[in-house]
Design a protein around this motif. Structure first.
Motif, PDB file in Angstrom:
ATOM      1  N   ASP A  56     -15.042  11.603  71.790  1.00  0.00           N
ATOM      2  CA  ASP A  56     -16.307  11.004  71.377  1.00  0.00           C
ATOM      3  C   ASP A  56     -16.021   9.673  70.686  1.00  0.00           C
ATOM      4  N   PRO A  57     -16.654   8.575  71.116  1.00  0.00           N
ATOM      5  CA  PRO A  57     -16.368   7.262  70.517  1.00  0.00           C
ATOM      6  C   PRO A  57     -16.884   7.111  69.095  1.00  0.00           C
ATOM      7  N   GLY A  61     -12.003  11.655  64.026  1.00  0.00           N
ATOM      8  CA  GLY A  61     -11.021  12.719  63.970  1.00  0.00           C
ATOM      9  C   GLY A  61      -9.861  12.474  64.911  1.00  0.00           C
ATOM     10  N   PRO A  62      -8.830  13.316  64.844  1.00  0.00           N
ATOM     11  CA  PRO A  62      -7.653  13.103  65.704  1.00  0.00           C
ATOM     12  C   PRO A  62      -7.971  13.103  67.188  1.00  0.00           C
ATOM     13  N   SER A  63      -8.933  13.915  67.632  1.00  0.00           N
ATOM     14  CA  SER A  63      -9.251  13.990  69.054  1.00  0.00           C
ATOM     15  C   SER A  63     -10.372  13.049  69.459  1.00  0.00           C
ATOM     16  N   GLY A  64     -10.896  12.254  68.529  1.00  0.00           N
ATOM     17  CA  GLY A  64     -11.946  11.295  68.870  1.00  0.00           C
ATOM     18  C   GLY A  64     -11.366  10.006  69.430  1.00  0.00           C
ATOM     19  N   THR A  65     -12.246   9.093  69.837  1.00  0.00           N
ATOM     20  CA  THR A  65     -11.816   7.823  70.426  1.00  0.00           C
ATOM     21  C   THR A  65     -12.481   6.636  69.732  1.00  0.00           C
ATOM     22  N   ARG A  66     -12.792   6.798  68.463  1.00  0.00           N
ATOM     23  CA  ARG A  66     -13.438   5.714  67.737  1.00  0.00           C
ATOM     24  C   ARG A  66     -12.525   4.495  67.620  1.00  0.00           C
ATOM     25  N   VAL A  81     -22.896   3.663  73.305  1.00  0.00           N
ATOM     26  CA  VAL A  81     -22.676   5.118  73.353  1.00  0.00           C
ATOM     27  C   VAL A  81     -23.969   5.764  73.837  1.00  0.00           C
ATOM     28  N   ALA A  82     -23.938   6.364  75.010  1.00  0.00           N
ATOM     29  CA  ALA A  82     -25.115   6.996  75.617  1.00  0.00           C
ATOM     30  C   ALA A  82     -24.918   8.505  75.593  1.00  0.00           C
ATOM     31  N   THR A 210      -6.988   8.944  72.587  1.00  0.00           N
ATOM     32  CA  THR A 210      -7.503   9.532  71.352  1.00  0.00           C
ATOM     33  C   THR A 210      -6.897   8.821  70.136  1.00  0.00           C
ATOM     34  N   ASN A 211      -7.512   9.024  68.995  1.00  0.00           N
ATOM     35  CA  ASN A 211      -7.086   8.324  67.782  1.00  0.00           C
ATOM     36  C   ASN A 211      -5.646   8.621  67.404  1.00  0.00           C
TER      37      ASN A 211
END
Length: 409
Positions: A56-57, A61-66, A81-82, A210-211
């Motif tokens: 999720d952008p 968190g570690p598994s996010g893609t922000r 982000v849609a 991922t982050n």
């Protein structure tokens, strides 16, 4: 001349101290609940990223893609982000854009194809067998590569500029599909031409974008090169509510008659109301004199009749023995915790009677008939009289005194 009238003061309601304290208590409880709810809402808003899913952008968190989304924004790319298909389609049609598409099991094949056809480029960051077959003809998952970084080994400029990466999952290339980062017969990156003149790419975003993995090897460079080819990136985040698949399984509400749900709600409300009604306190308990006083002799006679009617001499004997043991313990100065054998031994020692006979009277011998019960009652009375005589001898038996049966003239 009329007399002047003075206006009466309005009656004032004065709350009793107890009622005032009760009202104040409920007010404090309500304010505390409001404060706790406000703190919980603030914490939920502050940590909203924690409830986001993987890739999720908006998730830090570690598994996010922000992190990747912020890097793209730093390079002048607008990231939209849609979280529903309609918003994603409108953003893709507004300007040439790259569609970032994770796995969308809630969408049908037609919905995925329509969404991809509106984009200039498509990047699959969580490719599955279905999306690979739809957008990269003949491609399919082929396991995972080793953890070591590998070179692109292809002519794709975006991959060559990014350099070596550890691709994670690898895929078998289909017809007219270019593969980069080889691992055996599979590749970590697949690219092919798009129907609209753009490009479709497939890569394992969980292992690269991922982050927690973006700063490794050339992951960040590859992500910017693949996603930043157009001024707009539409990052689609699928949700179950965005599904266009028909649900063939009926719900519980559809299986039950329409009147069941209102009746359940009515029963719940009635139960809560009954609990509040019956749970109220009407004040302290009030001592009340009983209208009838039953004499102890009547109670004893009533129990005796019940035992006689039930033909239960053993139960009646137990009650007689319990009373006798309690009185004997009190006569002998024994404590309330003394056992029946201890009391029997004390009686035998004080009266000089045989210990076995005393135990038989007090608890060993069981009556089998009413005659046995009458005999036991007599034995208990004689035993108690013997203890009385041993503990409290009468003055008539002392030396030098006359017998109680003769009178002096």
């Amino acid at each position: 001349m009329t007399a002047a009238t003075t206006p009466r003061e309005a009656p004032t309601t004065v709350l009793s101290p107890r009622r005032g304290r009760r009202v104040a208590t409920w007010i404090v409880i309500g304010l505390a609940l409001l404060a706790i709810g406000g703190i919980g809402a603030a914490m939920s808003t502050a940590n909203q990223w924690a409830s986001r899913g993987a890739l999720d952008p908006a998730s830090a968190g570690p598994s996010g893609t922000r992190a990747l989304a912020e890097v793209l924004r730093d390079h002048g790319v607008e990231v939209v982000v849609a979280r529903d298909r309609q918003t994603a389609t409108e953003a893709l049609r507004a300007a040439p854009a790259t569609l970032v598409l994770p796995d969308a099991p809630a969408l049908s094949d037609d919905a995925v194809a329509q969404l991809a056809s509106a984009a200039a480029d498509v990047v699959l960051i969580e490719p599955r067998a279905r999306t690979l077959d739809l957008l990269l003809d003949g491609s399919e998952p082929a396991g995972a590569a080793s953890v070591e970084a590998v070179d692109p080994a292809c002519a794709l400029p975006d991959a060559r500029r990014a350099g070596p990466i550890a691709p994670g999952a690898v895929y078998a290339a289909g017809v007219e599909v270019i593969g980069c980062y080889p691992s055996g017969d599979a590749y970590g990156l697949l690219t092919a031409g798009h129907s609209g003149g753009g490009r479709v790419a497939a890569v394992d975003g969980r292992a690269l974008f991922t982050n927690e993995h973006l700063a490794e090897e050339g992951n960040a460079a590859l992500g910017v090169n693949l996603l930043g080819r157009h001024p707009v990136v539409v990052w689609y985040v699928p949700s179950p509510g965005d599904s266009d698949l028909a649900d063939a399984d009926p719900s519980l509400g559809e299986l039950t008659p329409p009147w069941v749900s209102p009746v359940i709600v009515l029963l719940l409300v009635a139960g809560i109301a009954a609990g509040i009604w019956r749970g109220r306190r009407f004040g302290p308990l009030v001592a009340e004199r009983l209208p009838v006083t039953v004499r102890a002799s009547e109670t004893t006679e009533g129990r005796a009749r019940l035992y006689a009617r039930a033909r239960d001499p053993l139960h009646a004997a137990d009650q007689l023995r319990i009373g006798t043991l309690r009185r004997l313990a009190r006569l002998l100065g024994l404590g309330p915790a003394s056992s029946a054998p201890e009391i029997a031994d004390a009686v035998a020692g004080r009266t000089g009677l045989d210990r076995g006979a005393v135990r038989g009277i007090l608890f060993d011998d069981d009556p089998r008939s009413d005659a046995d019960l009458v005999a036991l009652t007599t034995s208990l009375r004689h035993l108690e009289d013997a203890v009385h005589a041993a503990v409290r001898p009468s003055t008539s038996s002392a030396p030098g005194t006359s017998s109680g049966t003769e009178r002096t003239p």
